[in-house]
Structure formats: C-alpha cells, structure tokens
Write an enzyme that holds these catalytic residues in place. Structure first.
Site, PDB file in Angstrom:
ATOM      1  CG  ASN A 122      -8.389  -6.096  -8.571  1.00 10.12           C
ATOM      2  OD1 ASN A 122      -8.525  -7.288  -8.309  1.00 10.12           O
ATOM      3  ND2 ASN A 122      -7.330  -5.625  -9.212  1.00 10.12           N
TER       4      ASN A 122
ATOM      5  CE  LYS B  17      -4.855  -4.827  -6.632  1.00  9.06           C
ATOM      6  NZ  LYS B  17      -3.757  -3.875  -6.493  1.00  9.06           N
TER       7      LYS B  17
ATOM      8  CG  HIS C 186      -4.325  -4.978 -12.333  1.00  7.33           C
ATOM      9  ND1 HIS C 186      -3.124  -4.940 -11.670  1.00  7.33           N
ATOM     10  CD2 HIS C 186      -5.180  -4.212 -11.613  1.00  7.33           C
ATOM     11  CE1 HIS C 186      -3.257  -4.181 -10.587  1.00  7.33           C
ATOM     12  NE2 HIS C 186      -4.501  -3.737 -10.533  1.00  7.33           N
TER      13      HIS C 186
ATOM     14  CD  GLU D 133      -1.404  -5.741  -8.508  1.00  6.59           C
ATOM     15  OE1 GLU D 133      -2.333  -6.573  -8.436  1.00  6.59           O
ATOM     16  OE2 GLU D 133      -1.349  -4.713  -7.801  1.00  6.59           O
TER      17      GLU D 133
ATOM     18  CD  GLU E  97      -5.977   0.015 -11.300  1.00  7.22           C
ATOM     19  OE1 GLU E  97      -6.642   0.188 -10.276  1.00  7.22           O
ATOM     20  OE2 GLU E  97      -5.452  -1.070 -11.591  1.00  7.22           O
TER      21      GLU E  97
ATOM     22  N   GLY F 272      -1.386   0.464  -4.175  1.00  8.26           N
ATOM     23  CA  GLY F 272      -0.970  -0.131  -2.910  1.00  8.26           C
ATOM     24  C   GLY F 272       0.074   0.662  -2.150  1.00  8.26           C
TER      25      GLY F 272
ATOM     26  CB  SER G 235      -3.583   4.869  -3.019  1.00 12.56           C
ATOM     27  OG  SER G 235      -2.445   4.019  -2.975  1.00 12.56           O
TER      28      SER G 235
HETATM   29  P1  13P Z   1      -5.061  -0.177  -4.313  1.00 12.48           P
HETATM   30  O1  13P Z   1      -6.407   0.480  -4.205  1.00 12.48           O
HETATM   31  O2  13P Z   1      -4.794  -1.190  -3.241  1.00 12.48           O
HETATM   32  O3  13P Z   1      -3.961   0.859  -4.451  1.00 12.48           O
HETATM   33  O4  13P Z   1      -5.063  -1.013  -5.694  1.00 12.48           O
HETATM   34  C1  13P Z   1      -5.498  -0.413  -6.845  1.00 12.48           C
HETATM   35  C2  13P Z   1      -5.644  -1.462  -7.896  1.00 12.48           C
HETATM   36  O5  13P Z   1      -4.668  -2.020  -8.370  1.00 12.48           O
HETATM   37  C3  13P Z   1      -7.004  -1.847  -8.310  1.00 12.48           C
HETATM   38  O6  13P Z   1      -6.986  -2.634  -9.429  1.00 12.48           O
END
Ligand code: 13P
Length: 252
Positions: A12, A14, A99, A101, A169, A175, A214
């Site tokens: 992803n 983002k 997601h 976010e 997740e 992150g 992560s």
């Molecule tokens: P990270 O791998 O940067 O922690 O992000 C995970 C994520 O949100 C994938 O959708």
C-alpha cells in the site's frame, strides 16, 4: 501451519509516488520470479494517479495493481471522488477499503466500509477489507472484541475467497516499527478465521487474512509463519523494491 491458501503480499503506497516511481515499480515486477509467483500472489496499490501507468507497466508480469479506496457509488456528483468502476477501468483488480487511515481521517464507519466493499465487488474487483484495534483498545484488553465487531459490520454478506481479502492492521503498529508478538497475531487471526467460518462456512476457511503494520524484511518470515496469516499488507517497506522483495523472500 495452515497454508492451504495461496498467500498474498500487497504493498500500500498510500500518498506516495509520482510518475517517475514507475522505475521502482519496474524493479519490483522484474524481481518477482515465476518460481516465487507460483508460491505467493503480489500486488502494489499506488495512489490513483498512477493506477493506469502501473497497470500498463504490469502487463506480462505477475504483479497485480490495486487501489486504496473507492466511493460507495458508481458515478455521480461527488467532487474529487473515484468510483470502483473507474479504478477497475484504470486497471485495478483489487481495492483496499476501510484502511484505518481512511476510518480516522475521513470518519469512515463500518457501514460505509461495507458499502465500499460491495461497490468494489460490483466492479469485479477484490475488496481488501481492513480491520484493527487502537493502542487504547488493546491496552483495555478489547482487541479481539473490536476486530470481531468491525469484521461483522464491515464485511458484507456474500463475501467469499474470490471477492474478499481481510487485512488485520493494528492501528498502533502502522508506521511505528512496533509489531504484535507472533502469539498476539495468532490470537487475532485465529479469532478472525473462526468468525469467518461461522458466518461464511467453508468460504471462510479459504479467505486470505493478511497481517499489516510495520512488516519489513527482518520480521516478515516470523510473522508470515503464524497460523492463519495468509500474507501481508505492507506500507512503508513496499515503496522500495529491495525491501518489498526482501519481504517476499519469506515465501521463497
Ligand atoms: P506500514 O507497513 O508502513 O506500518 O503500514 C502498514 C499499512 O498501513 C498498510 O496498509
């Protein structure tokens, strides 16, 4: 270990990437051998501005291109939004919905996520439906309860292994460099599996349940070996071919 399900490792991106990022994407596509592709499915979900460019770049490779969000409607007066049909037309074969976010930044509820998943299906794309608890919820001992609730409300009736992928997740692991222990991942993924089987029968056994948060080359093998983990949803480490391919080595 129950790896009867072919795993999927999805990146992803983002809100990262511009047209020149096609070069890094090409490094990813060329790094996935046919031997590896026979063991694990791979996908990159770039920002929507790059869907078409990457889809063209992926022709003849084993990498799929996905999208990160869609509107619930197929078309209409929704300034700035994109429908699942448009994303499919641009070459996306899967769409991430719900997601954390999106849930946090755009107030998306389980009901909205449920509608988006159905919109993805209506355009013949796979819905990658995300669930996960916050740090406070985990500390309160409510992780399983929160995830089960999100799963019940966000996953529409009619989900099966062809049209749906679940991504667990934990919000606090995204992150941050933090990950749950393999035992904690096992607990949640086993709970998700049993809820899916309760509701969807054998289809629930075949649905892929990805872990995200992560994931990096150094922890991928350990996390991917956990029971009922059928791959990964990778954020930061999917932006660099070296890291993404390093994660795929967990399946080599
Ligand atoms: P990270 O791998 O940067 O922690 O992000 C995970 C994520 O949100 C994938 O959708």
């Amino acid at each position: 270990m129950t790896h009867t399900v072919k795993p999927l490792v999805a990146g992803n991106w983002k809100m990262n990437g511009v047209r020149s990022s096609l070069a890094e994407f090409a490094n990813i596509t060329s790094g996935v051998s046919s031997a590896l592709a026979s063991k694990v499915d791979t996908m990159i979900c770039p920002p929507a501005t790059l869907t078409y460019l990457f889809a063209v770049g992926a022709v003849g490779t084993s990498i799929a291109v996905g999208a990160q969000d869609c509107h619930t409607a197929d078309k209409g007066a929704h300034t700035g939004d994109l429908s699942a049909g448009m994303l499919a037309d641009a070459g996306a074969t899967a769409i991430i919905v719900g997601h954390s976010e999106r849930r946090a930044d755009h107030g998306e509820t389980d009901a909205v996520v449920n509608s988006k998943a159905k919109a993805a299906w209506a355009s013949n794309t796979i819905a990658v439906i995300c669930v996960g608890e916050t740090e406070a919820e985990r500390k309160a001992g409510k992780a399983v309860e929160i995830v089960a609730g999100q799963l019940a409300e966000s996953v529409p009736d009619g989900a099966d292994a062809q049209n749906t992928v679940i991504a667990y997740e934990p919000v606090w692991a995204i992150g941050t460099g933090l990950t749950p222990t393999p035992a904690d991942v096992a607990e949640i993924h086993t709970a998700i599996r049993s809820k899916l089987v309760d509701r969807f029968g054998d289809a629930g056994n075949k649905m892929r349940i990805l872990y995200g948060g992560s994931v990096k080359p150094s922890n991928a093998a350990e996390l991917m070996a956990v029971e009922n983990v059928n791959g990964a949803l990778v954020g930061g480490a999917s932006l660099k071919a070296e890291d993404f391919l390093g994660i795929l080595k967990a399946y080599a």
